[in-house]
Design a protein around this motif. Sequence first.
Motif, PDB file in Angstrom:
ATOM      1  N   THR A  11      46.477  41.738  31.582  1.00 28.23           N
ATOM      2  CA  THR A  11      45.847  42.735  30.705  1.00 28.23           C
ATOM      3  C   THR A  11      44.383  42.932  31.097  1.00 28.23           C
ATOM      4  O   THR A  11      43.755  42.056  31.711  1.00 28.23           O
ATOM      5  N   LEU A  12      43.854  44.075  30.711  1.00 26.66           N
ATOM      6  CA  LEU A  12      42.442  44.357  30.956  1.00 26.66           C
ATOM      7  C   LEU A  12      41.564  43.311  30.278  1.00 26.66           C
ATOM      8  O   LEU A  12      40.552  42.882  30.833  1.00 26.66           O
ATOM      9  N   LYS A  13      41.985  42.855  29.107  1.00 30.45           N
ATOM     10  CA  LYS A  13      41.208  41.847  28.376  1.00 30.45           C
ATOM     11  C   LYS A  13      41.097  40.550  29.198  1.00 30.45           C
ATOM     12  O   LYS A  13      40.027  39.960  29.309  1.00 30.45           O
ATOM     13  N   VAL A  14      42.203  40.114  29.794  1.00 27.56           N
ATOM     14  CA  VAL A  14      42.193  38.899  30.624  1.00 27.56           C
ATOM     15  C   VAL A  14      41.284  39.100  31.831  1.00 27.56           C
ATOM     16  O   VAL A  14      40.503  38.213  32.196  1.00 27.56           O
ATOM     17  N   ILE A  15      41.353  40.274  32.455  1.00 25.11           N
ATOM     18  CA  ILE A  15      40.503  40.570  33.617  1.00 25.11           C
ATOM     19  C   ILE A  15      39.028  40.457  33.230  1.00 25.11           C
ATOM     20  O   ILE A  15      38.251  39.769  33.892  1.00 25.11           O
ATOM     21  N   VAL A  16      38.649  41.122  32.138  1.00 22.97           N
ATOM     22  CA  VAL A  16      37.248  41.112  31.700  1.00 22.97           C
ATOM     23  C   VAL A  16      36.815  39.697  31.333  1.00 22.97           C
ATOM     24  O   VAL A  16      35.735  39.243  31.732  1.00 22.97           O
ATOM     25  N   GLU A  17      37.644  38.974  30.590  1.00 23.35           N
ATOM     26  CA  GLU A  17      37.281  37.607  30.182  1.00 23.35           C
ATOM     27  C   GLU A  17      37.083  36.699  31.389  1.00 23.35           C
ATOM     28  O   GLU A  17      36.137  35.907  31.429  1.00 23.35           O
ATOM     29  N   LYS A  18      37.966  36.789  32.388  1.00 21.99           N
ATOM     30  CA  LYS A  18      37.817  35.943  33.579  1.00 21.99           C
ATOM     31  C   LYS A  18      36.544  36.291  34.341  1.00 21.99           C
ATOM     32  O   LYS A  18      35.829  35.406  34.802  1.00 21.99           O
ATOM     33  N   LEU A  19      36.254  37.580  34.479  1.00 20.98           N
ATOM     34  CA  LEU A  19      35.037  37.994  35.181  1.00 20.98           C
ATOM     35  C   LEU A  19      33.788  37.537  34.428  1.00 20.98           C
ATOM     36  O   LEU A  19      32.838  37.043  35.043  1.00 20.98           O
ATOM     37  N   VAL A  20      33.779  37.697  33.107  1.00 19.14           N
ATOM     38  CA  VAL A  20      32.622  37.282  32.308  1.00 19.14           C
ATOM     39  C   VAL A  20      32.442  35.765  32.385  1.00 19.14           C
ATOM     40  O   VAL A  20      31.323  35.271  32.555  1.00 19.14           O
ATOM     41  N   PHE A  49      34.937  50.704  26.474  1.00 15.29           N
ATOM     42  CA  PHE A  49      34.411  51.598  27.506  1.00 15.29           C
ATOM     43  C   PHE A  49      35.396  51.734  28.675  1.00 15.29           C
ATOM     44  O   PHE A  49      35.678  52.836  29.128  1.00 15.29           O
ATOM     45  N   LEU A  50      35.913  50.627  29.162  1.00 12.96           N
ATOM     46  CA  LEU A  50      36.787  50.663  30.340  1.00 12.96           C
ATOM     47  C   LEU A  50      38.098  51.398  30.067  1.00 12.96           C
ATOM     48  O   LEU A  50      38.650  52.020  30.964  1.00 12.96           O
ATOM     49  N   ARG A  51      38.581  51.319  28.837  1.00 11.42           N
ATOM     50  CA  ARG A  51      39.838  52.011  28.506  1.00 11.42           C
ATOM     51  C   ARG A  51      39.658  53.528  28.528  1.00 11.42           C
ATOM     52  O   ARG A  51      40.625  54.266  28.708  1.00 11.42           O
ATOM     53  N   LYS A  52      38.417  53.995  28.353  1.00  7.18           N
ATOM     54  CA  LYS A  52      38.141  55.441  28.335  1.00  7.18           C
ATOM     55  C   LYS A  52      37.613  55.944  29.676  1.00  7.18           C
ATOM     56  O   LYS A  52      37.527  57.148  29.884  1.00  7.18           O
ATOM     57  N   THR A  53      37.221  55.044  30.558  1.00 12.97           N
ATOM     58  CA  THR A  53      36.487  55.442  31.763  1.00 12.97           C
ATOM     59  C   THR A  53      37.185  54.908  33.008  1.00 12.97           C
ATOM     60  O   THR A  53      36.980  53.767  33.413  1.00 12.97           O
ATOM     61  N   ASP A  54      38.011  55.763  33.607  1.00 15.69           N
ATOM     62  CA  ASP A  54      38.849  55.331  34.731  1.00 15.69           C
ATOM     63  C   ASP A  54      38.065  54.800  35.923  1.00 15.69           C
ATOM     64  O   ASP A  54      38.419  53.784  36.509  1.00 15.69           O
ATOM     65  N   TRP A  55      36.967  55.480  36.304  1.00 17.01           N
ATOM     66  CA  TRP A  55      36.224  55.037  37.494  1.00 17.01           C
ATOM     67  C   TRP A  55      35.632  53.646  37.290  1.00 17.01           C
ATOM     68  O   TRP A  55      35.618  52.838  38.220  1.00 17.01           O
ATOM     69  N   ALA A  56      35.162  53.366  36.079  1.00 17.76           N
ATOM     70  CA  ALA A  56      34.566  52.056  35.804  1.00 17.76           C
ATOM     71  C   ALA A  56      35.657  50.987  35.777  1.00 17.76           C
ATOM     72  O   ALA A  56      35.479  49.883  36.320  1.00 17.76           O
ATOM     73  N   ARG A  57      36.781  51.315  35.177  1.00 17.44           N
ATOM     74  CA  ARG A  57      37.898  50.369  35.146  1.00 17.44           C
ATOM     75  C   ARG A  57      38.348  50.028  36.567  1.00 17.44           C
ATOM     76  O   ARG A  57      38.618  48.868  36.889  1.00 17.44           O
ATOM     77  N   GLN A  58      38.394  51.032  37.422  1.00 17.67           N
ATOM     78  CA  GLN A  58      38.805  50.813  38.803  1.00 17.67           C
ATOM     79  C   GLN A  58      37.845  49.848  39.510  1.00 17.67           C
ATOM     80  O   GLN A  58      38.270  48.949  40.228  1.00 17.67           O
ATOM     81  N   LYS A  59      36.542  50.012  39.289  1.00 18.33           N
ATOM     82  CA  LYS A  59      35.555  49.113  39.901  1.00 18.33           C
ATOM     83  C   LYS A  59      35.734  47.675  39.389  1.00 18.33           C
ATOM     84  O   LYS A  59      35.640  46.721  40.157  1.00 18.33           O
ATOM     85  N   VAL A  60      35.984  47.539  38.095  1.00 19.51           N
ATOM     86  CA  VAL A  60      36.186  46.209  37.512  1.00 19.51           C
ATOM     87  C   VAL A  60      37.460  45.577  38.078  1.00 19.51           C
ATOM     88  O   VAL A  60      37.470  44.392  38.437  1.00 19.51           O
ATOM     89  N   GLU A  61      38.525  46.356  38.193  1.00 13.72           N
ATOM     90  CA  GLU A  61      39.777  45.832  38.757  1.00 13.72           C
ATOM     91  C   GLU A  61      39.598  45.440  40.220  1.00 13.72           C
ATOM     92  O   GLU A  61      40.111  44.408  40.659  1.00 13.72           O
ATOM     93  N   GLU A  62      38.844  46.229  40.984  1.00 13.37           N
ATOM     94  CA  GLU A  62      38.579  45.887  42.387  1.00 13.37           C
ATOM     95  C   GLU A  62      37.803  44.584  42.498  1.00 13.37           C
ATOM     96  O   GLU A  62      38.101  43.741  43.349  1.00 13.37           O
ATOM     97  N   LEU A  63      36.787  44.413  41.642  1.00 14.96           N
ATOM     98  CA  LEU A  63      36.019  43.169  41.650  1.00 14.96           C
ATOM     99  C   LEU A  63      36.916  41.988  41.284  1.00 14.96           C
ATOM    100  O   LEU A  63      36.844  40.918  41.893  1.00 14.96           O
ATOM    101  N   TYR A  64      37.782  42.193  40.307  1.00 13.97           N
ATOM    102  CA  TYR A  64      38.706  41.128  39.901  1.00 13.97           C
ATOM    103  C   TYR A  64      39.586  40.714  41.076  1.00 13.97           C
ATOM    104  O   TYR A  64      39.737  39.529  41.363  1.00 13.97           O
ATOM    105  N   ILE A  65      40.155  41.685  41.772  1.00 15.79           N
ATOM    106  CA  ILE A  65      41.048  41.379  42.902  1.00 15.79           C
ATOM    107  C   ILE A  65      40.285  40.599  43.978  1.00 15.79           C
ATOM    108  O   ILE A  65      40.791  39.610  44.506  1.00 15.79           O
ATOM    109  N   LYS A  66      39.048  41.030  44.278  1.00 14.69           N
ATOM    110  CA  LYS A  66      38.221  40.314  45.279  1.00 14.69           C
ATOM    111  C   LYS A  66      37.878  38.905  44.813  1.00 14.69           C
ATOM    112  O   LYS A  66      37.658  38.017  45.621  1.00 14.69           O
TER     113      LYS A  66
END
Length: 72
Positions: A11-20, A49-66
């Motif tokens: 989930t997006l929540k897990v991604i954000v929590e792990k990054l934070v 914010f990320l649920r409404k903003t595709d470009w920002a979500r994509q950047k966060v997901e890319e950082l998570y994958i890296k």
Amino acid sequence: MQSKDPLHGITLKVIVEKLVNYYGFDTLGELIPIKCFTVNPSVKSTLTFLRKTDWARQKVEELYIKSIPKFS
């Protein structure tokens, strides 16, 4: 058969929590300069914010994958 997508089932929540937890909001704000990381940051406001903003979500997901190797 297992999905090759590293984001599959996460989930997006897990991604954000792990990054934070790993980087902290200050470093995230430097890596991805978006207001939700730099001005009164919280997981809840970031998710909104990320649920409404595709470009920002994509950047966060890319950082998570890296960053996946760093989490282990």
